[in-house]
Design an enzyme around this catalytic site. Structure first.
Site, PDB file in Angstrom:
ATOM      1  N   GLU A 132      -2.284  24.106 -30.009  1.00 40.63           N
ATOM      2  CA  GLU A 132      -1.593  23.259 -30.991  1.00 40.63           C
ATOM      3  C   GLU A 132      -0.161  23.693 -31.238  1.00 40.63           C
ATOM      4  OE1 GLU A 132      -4.757  24.033 -31.233  1.00 40.63           O
ATOM      5  OE2 GLU A 132      -5.719  22.076 -31.415  1.00 40.63           O
ATOM      6  N   HIS A 176     -13.832  20.431 -40.625  1.00 35.32           N
ATOM      7  CA  HIS A 176     -13.470  19.220 -39.866  1.00 35.32           C
ATOM      8  C   HIS A 176     -13.442  17.971 -40.748  1.00 35.32           C
ATOM      9  CE1 HIS A 176     -14.183  21.689 -36.348  1.00 35.32           C
ATOM     10  NE2 HIS A 176     -13.806  20.718 -35.566  1.00 35.32           N
TER      11      HIS A 176
HETATM   12  C1  LIG Z   1      -7.770  24.750 -33.036  1.00 38.39           C
HETATM   13  C2  LIG Z   1      -8.704  23.721 -32.500  1.00 38.39           C
HETATM   14  N1  LIG Z   1      -8.237  22.792 -31.643  1.00 38.39           N
HETATM   15  C3  LIG Z   1      -9.040  21.833 -31.158  1.00 38.39           C
HETATM   16  C4  LIG Z   1     -10.356  21.769 -31.522  1.00 38.39           C
HETATM   17  C5  LIG Z   1     -11.263  20.646 -31.029  1.00 38.39           C
HETATM   18  N2  LIG Z   1     -12.220  21.172 -30.065  1.00 38.39           N
HETATM   19  C6  LIG Z   1     -13.485  21.478 -30.420  1.00 38.39           C
HETATM   20  S1  LIG Z   1     -14.356  22.097 -29.140  1.00 38.39           S
HETATM   21  C7  LIG Z   1     -13.032  21.964 -28.100  1.00 38.39           C
HETATM   22  C8  LIG Z   1     -13.168  22.375 -26.678  1.00 38.39           C
HETATM   23  C9  LIG Z   1     -13.407  23.843 -26.582  1.00 38.39           C
HETATM   24  O1  LIG Z   1     -13.568  24.158 -25.237  1.00 38.39           O
HETATM   25  P1  LIG Z   1     -14.173  25.559 -24.819  1.00 38.39           P
HETATM   26  O2  LIG Z   1     -13.425  26.661 -25.485  1.00 38.39           O
HETATM   27  O3  LIG Z   1     -14.235  25.588 -23.332  1.00 38.39           O
HETATM   28  O4  LIG Z   1     -15.635  25.593 -25.444  1.00 38.39           O
HETATM   29  P2  LIG Z   1     -16.876  24.663 -25.038  1.00 38.39           P
HETATM   30  O5  LIG Z   1     -16.868  23.498 -25.991  1.00 38.39           O
HETATM   31  O6  LIG Z   1     -16.720  24.254 -23.610  1.00 38.39           O
HETATM   32  O7  LIG Z   1     -18.097  25.530 -25.252  1.00 38.39           O
HETATM   33  C10 LIG Z   1     -11.929  21.436 -28.751  1.00 38.39           C
HETATM   34  C11 LIG Z   1     -10.614  21.182 -28.126  1.00 38.39           C
HETATM   35  C12 LIG Z   1     -10.827  22.760 -32.422  1.00 38.39           C
HETATM   36  N3  LIG Z   1     -12.110  22.757 -32.838  1.00 38.39           N
HETATM   37  N4  LIG Z   1      -9.982  23.717 -32.885  1.00 38.39           N
END
Ligand SMILES: Cc1ncc(C[n+]2csc(CCOP(=O)(O)OP(=O)(O)O)c2C)c(N)n1
Ligand SMILES: Cc1ncc(C[n+]2csc(CCOP(=O)(O)OP(=O)(O)O)c2C)c(N)n1
Ligand SMILES: [Mg+2]
Ligand SMILES: [Mg+2]
Lengths: 336, 326, 336, 326
Positions: B60, B129
């Protein structure tokens, strides 16, 4: 003989060499003057000098072209001057006078001169690395050929924004050059005590798929050559570079800092590698006469004296500036 | 004229502006190929291509930094921060960098960009959220802050935000994405800093924002029907600039002010409006200014608890009726 | 014969092997049940399944000791169950009922069971890596021998907090293990499209002076062995580890995601490497009979059925919980 | 009894608590060996050693994350965020993690820690190093927020903050570090959530915080001398919990409320107090509630402009006299 030999395979050339020296001298003189002005209590607020680090700003200043953008920090007098910004505008801002670059509204930590490509000095660690990505993205998107240079310190490599900016710049293949000036200290704490690797920037380049670049930041020729390569790469669409320049600040972190934390002898060792001293010798090796060197130094001092006089004579900004330019319409109205 | 969802209004608004101005670019997480986690940017990638609609890493700070750097050098970016709660991970850009740029540089630089973000509760996503952070952004000098309550306002205010030369935070309400409304055909451009009187009334003024607007209107009908109270309902729409004229004008007429705020109590946006009215319209007031807000708590995930936390029509009616009728 | 041979130089041992299988099965059954419950519309709000990633949680679950702490994400059902948290508490929280781990106040993204060392599930990317450092710092400071495990995804490696936590943990030599579950995607975007290096965690370990550890996250034995080493190192004061586990989620990012973005055949390829399938075969290779395997599976299903019944019968939390525990005194008073 | 500077009071306060409780630890940038950039932690490293007083990298998120993780598992950390403006680079921890922990976990975990930070203007540091962010923190449910105006309050409120079982933001005012005051010997422990009436008065109530307190007191003397207005001056001291009883009690007596706020206008802390009074003490009020704040602008570096931006005694006097006498 030796001189000739050197002179003949001089990849940098007389003109640029003189400019590299001129810039280092001008930065040194202006910052020494700033220091004198504190002592006369003519500079309020804080201020962060780059004494001893001039070769980096100068090397990039000569390598960057008009239209290229640069972003620097609160320790940004050098980088601002290196792009051709007049000394008066810089000293005036340090003195918070109406003739300052931002008429005293920004202060020493936020020097900005858009007409010289100086897109601001940023005082909260890390942010401007991300912002520099945006400037480079704009160039990429519009097909403009300028590149963006971003200067920061060793301590900055440990904050999250550094990581986000580096990854982002590489993934988007942006024309931005990240220049880490490793002066061995954050504020008062040695970088080695708070960093997991010996070279805070160079040892992390691989984490972004970038080559490891570690150079002598006190030799303006080395900086100029490295800068030129990185700039050319960026201009040709080759993407970003991360360059770690080893250097040292002769003074404290800020005017408030006597720098007592430095081990005995450390400063002295680095004073021997003073970039100005090194470069004066370099010019001589290339057969440049004392007279030319003196002329440059005299001219620089003249400029700084002139600027000082102008600043001392300059008034404070008119008070209506207080509420000006909060919004782009020039005003501050948050209601009707 | 066509019926459009709030979600599709976002798509249409961004399309309208990107078609108009080639310098408008859009970036965010999962916004391009996937069309966004709220499906509020579906089709933009296909329509405007990979150079103008870009997916980013989970970074971000880089997203907002890139938007800012592009804005100060000639583009007009729209950046998505997926959930408004995440404004906290890039708050340096929102609070310290973008809004101070013009001032610190004495006007040498401006920062024409829009941060659009999914704000608000009602979807059982829990404390991290579901926040309403309009007040986090209202308090920062140099920002503009918008929060539309209807599809037509989404389009008009987004257009105004994109054309504005300042950083604008555009709060889209997550729970409103699926709501529908009538939208005229053709280009729609509204004006920032203008509130809307959605229901004329004489007895009291109810000021609301985003998801609270429909609840305030519902409450006003019940107040009229069951309590003989004829409430004027104002949709603030824009917290900065703030249309104090419309609010003060209404209070001058009704003599009573109520705010309905989804943000938690302390320093919710209504506090500023209350303080302005308590100063400038004090002599117009016939009784206390009352703020109806989410209590000053983090939000629970459980549906029945979340519903209990947010102001709703019956709570608004109950409160206003009690305050006004003794 | 082969069996015997394997059995004799079995470094893990029968008991732990059965536990590794039991945990994987229980996680799989519980999450499949969660999925069924969505379809019956009994789960409100969001939910993020780890179907296909169970070997990682199970491998660490068996390697961690009572008293060790773990921190995970919104995709944390598996890690919560792997520490011994009852299925009912987890499903109850997903259903936002009074019998949930947090009585429905936290929801599926914040599963916490302190008595089992589950120190919370965090839903804003990055923060919990820093928080895990604090848990490890407390152990170091008090001379307590527990270690802290922190689970996160591939996409999380691109946010600033990841960088700050890794550097901090190494500089302070903290007993924390960072476990990156690389399932190839952030939400819907392939990690390869937004990351400067092929292996988002492993290729960055060197930036923190850490060894590169990249393992098969679908083989519980491999995870268990790697986890055990890292845990032992941390317990002995050897500092942190960063482990990248290659894996894949069989379902979408969240209940809202049909995962249309996956190239054809990708899921099928990974289903062949389903950790449960792999491990069932492993047990057979070690001579464990079908009857024992069936017993484990039957017992797991029984538990999940029992938990489901209890959850369906459970009431919502009493409404006075709305304002409880905002502050440590149990209340929410911000004024007198 | 001894005279102590606000700066030395910080040192004494932290010492007092670290001596008392071995679980109190302290971390931050340049705080240990160097004694802090404001010299407000000099000697702690020498006194309590490298395990309890620790220098960190420039990693505010790691600093607050480490403090939080330690707090939820048994320690009572004090974390320094050097300048309060930097709260924006770690705001996720301040707004989303620490204050929601107890609630989200249904009380399974608590977060007993103190974030101390150099807040406020007056030192010509410009827009990014001079902000008063007390309002950023007041609006977050689950936090407690303190801002002492004197050395003795620094010690008593710091002790109370360290002993409190919640996350507490402790705003030290940069421009007050060199100011002095009488401090009794021995252990000092105060109570959060208690305002102090520093000057009794009958005509109006002036509520102030931190650096604004001395200016409000100065103004009160001038108002009495030159305008025959006898003002009661209240030092709020603690924004959360908020001592509404003392404020409402004073307004019941004086019938008039003024706030003096260093934070910029929109949603400054006084807005909340104004809205509470306009609701609960409306019938006590004899005239408008007036907020005297820094205008809603970023702060300039130039000394004459910065001085002009912040409320001072003459502006307070001029405003109150005009409002009350005409
Ligand atoms: C600071 C922040 N940015 C964006 C999000 C939205 N978000 C939730 S899960 C996710 C993907 C995370 O990917 P990863 O770290 O690979 O974990 P996975 O869901 O694949 O287990 C995102 C972008 C968030 N929760 N927090
Ligand atoms: C986010 C943030 N944290 C802390 C500071 C305070 N600070 C100002 S300069 C500085 C040291 C920076 O060190 P380095 O990056 O090496 O740059 P140098 O000053 O050596 O040029 C610190 C910690 C800041 N300005 N911003
Ligand atoms: Mg440095
Ligand atoms: Mg992933």
């Amino acid at each position: 003989m030796a001189k000739e030999k050197l002179a003949t395979n001089d990849d940098i050339g007389l003109e640029k060499r003189l400019e590299l020296y001129r810039l280092q001298i001008e930065i040194r003189d202006a910052e020494k003057r700033a220091h004198d002005l504190f002592l006369q209590n003519l500079i309020k607020g804080t201020s962060h000098l780059s004494l001893g680090q001039e070769a980096i700003a100068a090397g990039f200043g000569v390598a960057l072209k008009k239209g290229d953008k640069s972003f620097c920090t609160y320790r940004g007098h050098a980088h601002t001057l290196a792009r051709g910004t007049p000394v008066e505008g810089v000293l005036g801002e340090l003195m918070l006078r109406d003739n300052g670059l931002m008429r005293g509204k920004g202060g020493s930590m936020h020097l900005t001169s858009v007409e010289h490509g100086v897109m601001g000095s940023y005082a909260i660690i890390g942010a401007h690395l991300c912002i520099a990505c945006g400037s480079a993205w704009r160039a990429q998107y519009l097909g403009e050929k300028d590149v963006t240079a971003c200067f920061f310190g060793d301590g900055t490599t440990n904050i999250g924004a550094f990581h986000e900016a580096l990854n982002f710049a590489v993934v988007w293949r942006l024309p931005v050059i990240f220049v880490c000036e490793n002066n061995l200290y954050m504020e008062y704490t040695p970088i080695s005590e708070v960093t997991a690797v010996p070279h805070p920037a160079a040892d992390r380049a691989a984490a972004y798929g970038l080559p490891r670049i570690l150079i002598d930041g006190n030799d303006a020729d080395v900086v100029y050559r490295t800068a030129s390569e990185a700039i050319a790469k960026a201009r040709e669409g080759g993407g970003p570079s991360l360059i770690e320049c080893l250097t040292y600040r002769h003074s404290g972190h800020s005017r408030a800092d006597p720098a007592k934390y430095r081990p005995p002898g450390e400063l002295e060792k680095w004073l021997e590698r003073d970039p100005i001293k090194i470069y004066r010798q370099r010019l001589k090796d290339f057969g440049i006469g004392q007279d030319q060197i003196d002329a440059i130094e005299k001219e620089s001092m003249r400029k700084v004296d002139e600027a000082t006089a102008a600043c001392k004579a300059a008034p404070p900004a008119p008070v209506d500036l207080l509420t000006a330019d909060v919004y782009a319409d020039g005003g501050w109205a948050w209601r009707n | 004229m066509a019926e459009l969802s709030y979600r599709d209004a976002v798509i249409r608004a961004i399309s309208q502006e990107m078609e108009r101005d080639n310098n408008v670019v859009f970036l965010g997480e999962d916004v391009a190929k996937a069309g966004g986690v709220f499906k509020a940017t579906v089709g933009l990638y296909e329509k405007f291509g990979p150079h103008r609609v870009r997916d980013t890493p989970i970074s971000e700070q880089a997203i907002l930094g890139a938007a800012m750097g592009a804005a100060m050098t000639g583009l007009r970016p729209i950046a998505e921060i997926m959930f408004s709660d995440f404004a906290a991970v890039c708050f340096d850009f929102i609070a310290n960098e973008m809004p101070k740029l013009s001032y610190m540089t004495n006007g040498q630089l401006t920062c024409p960009l829009v941060i659009r973000t999914g704000n608000g509760a009602g979807v059982r996503f829990g404390a991290q959220h579901s926040q309403s952070i309009e007040n986090w952004t209202m308090m920062i000098p140099g920002l503009k802050v918008v929060a539309p309550s209807s599809p037509v306002d989404v389009i008009g205010l987004m257009a105004a935000a994109v054309r504005d030369n300042n950083p604008v935070i555009f709060h889209e309400h997550k729970a409103l994405y699926s709501t529908k409304g009538e939208v005229p055909d053709g280009e729609i451009v509204d004006t920032l800093g203008t509130a809307k009187i959605l229901r004329a009334g004489t007895d009291c003024t109810i000021v609301a924002l985003a998801m609270m607007v429909s609840r305030a209107l519902e409450a006003a009908e019940i107040l009229a029907r069951d309590h003989g109270i004829n409430a004027e309902v104002i949709d603030v729409r824009s917290l900065v600039p703030l249309d104090t004229r419309t609010i003060l004008g209404s209070v001058a007429k009704t003599g009573r002010l109520f705010t309905v705020e989804e943000n938690p109590r302390l320093l919710g946006w209504g506090a500023e409006i209350a303080s302005i009215v308590a100063d400038e319209a004090f002599w117009d007031l016939d009784g206390p200014i009352v703020r109806i807000t989410t209590p000053h708590i983090p939000l629970p995930a459980a549906d029945h608890l979340e519903d209990l936390a947010l102001p709703n029509a019956s709570r608004i009616v109950e409160k206003i009726a009690r305050v006004m009728n003794g």
